[in-house]
Design an enzyme around this catalytic site. Sequence first.
Site, short mmCIF file in Angstrom:
data_model
loop_
_atom_site.label_atom_id
_atom_site.label_comp_id
_atom_site.label_asym_id
_atom_site.label_seq_id
_atom_site.Cartn_x
_atom_site.Cartn_y
_atom_site.Cartn_z
N THR A 130 -5.81 2.54 -7.14
CA THR A 130 -7.01 2.74 -6.22
C THR A 130 -7.83 4.01 -6.60
O THR A 130 -7.31 5.14 -6.67
CB THR A 130 -6.88 2.73 -4.79
OG1 THR A 130 -6.31 1.46 -4.35
CG2 THR A 130 -8.00 3.03 -4.22
N HIS A 148 -14.09 -1.45 -1.27
CA HIS A 148 -13.04 -0.99 -0.19
C HIS A 148 -13.39 -1.66 1.07
O HIS A 148 -13.12 -0.95 2.16
CB HIS A 148 -12.98 0.46 -0.10
CG HIS A 148 -11.78 1.26 0.01
ND1 HIS A 148 -11.20 1.79 -1.00
CD2 HIS A 148 -11.17 1.33 1.16
CE1 HIS A 148 -10.02 2.46 -0.55
NE2 HIS A 148 -9.77 1.97 0.88
N TYR A 175 -1.82 5.71 -5.45
CA TYR A 175 -2.85 6.48 -5.15
C TYR A 175 -2.55 7.57 -6.30
O TYR A 175 -1.42 8.00 -6.40
CB TYR A 175 -3.17 7.25 -4.02
CG TYR A 175 -3.56 6.31 -2.74
CD1 TYR A 175 -5.02 5.99 -2.79
CD2 TYR A 175 -3.02 6.05 -1.74
CE1 TYR A 175 -5.50 5.33 -1.77
CE2 TYR A 175 -3.64 5.19 -0.78
CZ TYR A 175 -5.12 4.82 -0.91
OH TYR A 175 -5.53 3.92 0.02
N LYS A 213 -8.20 -0.74 -9.11
CA LYS A 213 -8.67 -1.09 -8.00
C LYS A 213 -9.90 -0.36 -7.53
O LYS A 213 -9.81 0.97 -7.45
CB LYS A 213 -8.18 -1.47 -6.83
CG LYS A 213 -8.56 -1.82 -5.37
CD LYS A 213 -7.30 -2.10 -4.40
CE LYS A 213 -7.84 -2.77 -3.38
NZ LYS A 213 -8.99 -1.81 -2.44
N SER A 249 0.66 -1.29 0.05
CA SER A 249 -0.08 0.18 -0.06
C SER A 249 0.81 1.22 -0.06
O SER A 249 2.11 1.16 0.71
CB SER A 249 -0.85 0.12 1.24
OG SER A 249 -1.65 1.11 1.26
#
Length: 416
Positions: free
Chosen positions: A157, A276, A131, A252, A108
């Site tokens: 994402t 999520h 991100y 995603k 992440s």
Amino acid sequence: MRQQPQSIADFREQARRRLPRFVFDFIDGGSGSENTLAENRSALDRHRLVGRAPVDVQACSQSVTLFGRDYSMPVIIGPTGLAGAAWPRGDVDLARAASKAGIPFVMSTAATATMEEVAAAEAGAKWFQLYIFKDRAVSARLIAKAKALGFKALEVTVDNAIPGRRLRDARNGFSLPFRWTPAKLASLAAHPAWSMRMARAGAPRLEVMAAELGLDEADTIAELMQSQLDPSVGWEDIKWVRDAWDGPLIVKGMLDPGQVAKAVETGVDGLVISNHGGRQLDGAVATIDILAEFRAQAGSRLTLLVDSGFRTGSDIARALALGADAVQVGRATLFALAGGGEAGVRRALDILKSELEIAQMLMGARAIQDFGPAMLRSPRPLRAPGTVPEAAAIIPAAPAAGPLSLVAEKRQGVLP
């Protein structure tokens, strides 16, 4: 001496006992009324498995190929922020456990380890979750670093134009860095093992974001993300990422099958169908209920991954039957991480593998490609309030244009 966890549910209960409440709630909680969180579980339970016998299942395989690479089973440890709050250096332990299990780990952007530390953890495949920040230069640097460090795939994402309202975090005053109140200090005293580990390792911080954005603190995780993430992100931004990244590109946070055509047009390689984990849109559709529609739209043009609420091998079997190529897990491995670091995660993955093997053999699927919609039944809804529900409906072979027939055709290699 307490018995070892025998299921992901056992790991969750162990985490609830071992973690301070504000940390457990951060991992366990959802947004708003947590309606989506509950629906993820309910929807999975509505899809019933069909046992199939006699079938020769003496030699079964769980191996799967994703983006040209072979893995031991159709499971991925998905991206989970702030893993270090569950266990020091949690992201590294997750990566090591995934490598030893022969599956991918997705790091992440909100990790509590550096990209260099995770890239150096064992030799298995690491993917990076990205991100798209308001400052595109930050995202560009992360893409370049992921490429230089050998991350194999990029997972962008997109379901975070605004953060969900996570009431448990708000009520607990969850913040970074941790801000101590009498209630939190009392919780530390009640969980001495966790407190000692954190004292030795130091409080977790978002290493990647801190390095790139110079962040020191924020009132809540949601506010931190809201201050940095860009609500204007659209498909043109995904195209920008596509142009900058020459490996597999995955998007995603997809819930609308109508977006599949745009994903294909943009050059995306895969999608993660995701709500999520119930942490964003409260009242959202469960991913298992929308999965077949995605396969109908995508055919064999995209690799389809799915997450949100998957806790057992039978859950994974349901997703495979409805057209998923693999399942991403998040909370399942975080609960296990809280119970024993890398060793806990490895045990959780062994449990999922064993449970999937049982489902696979009893459903007559010698290989992952053998799963199909005929292996599931779903009950029809009630005719009207107060009436007796109809008998369980057999999922039909469906007309040629229907989503379930396309799942079957993809499994049989009929689709281009």
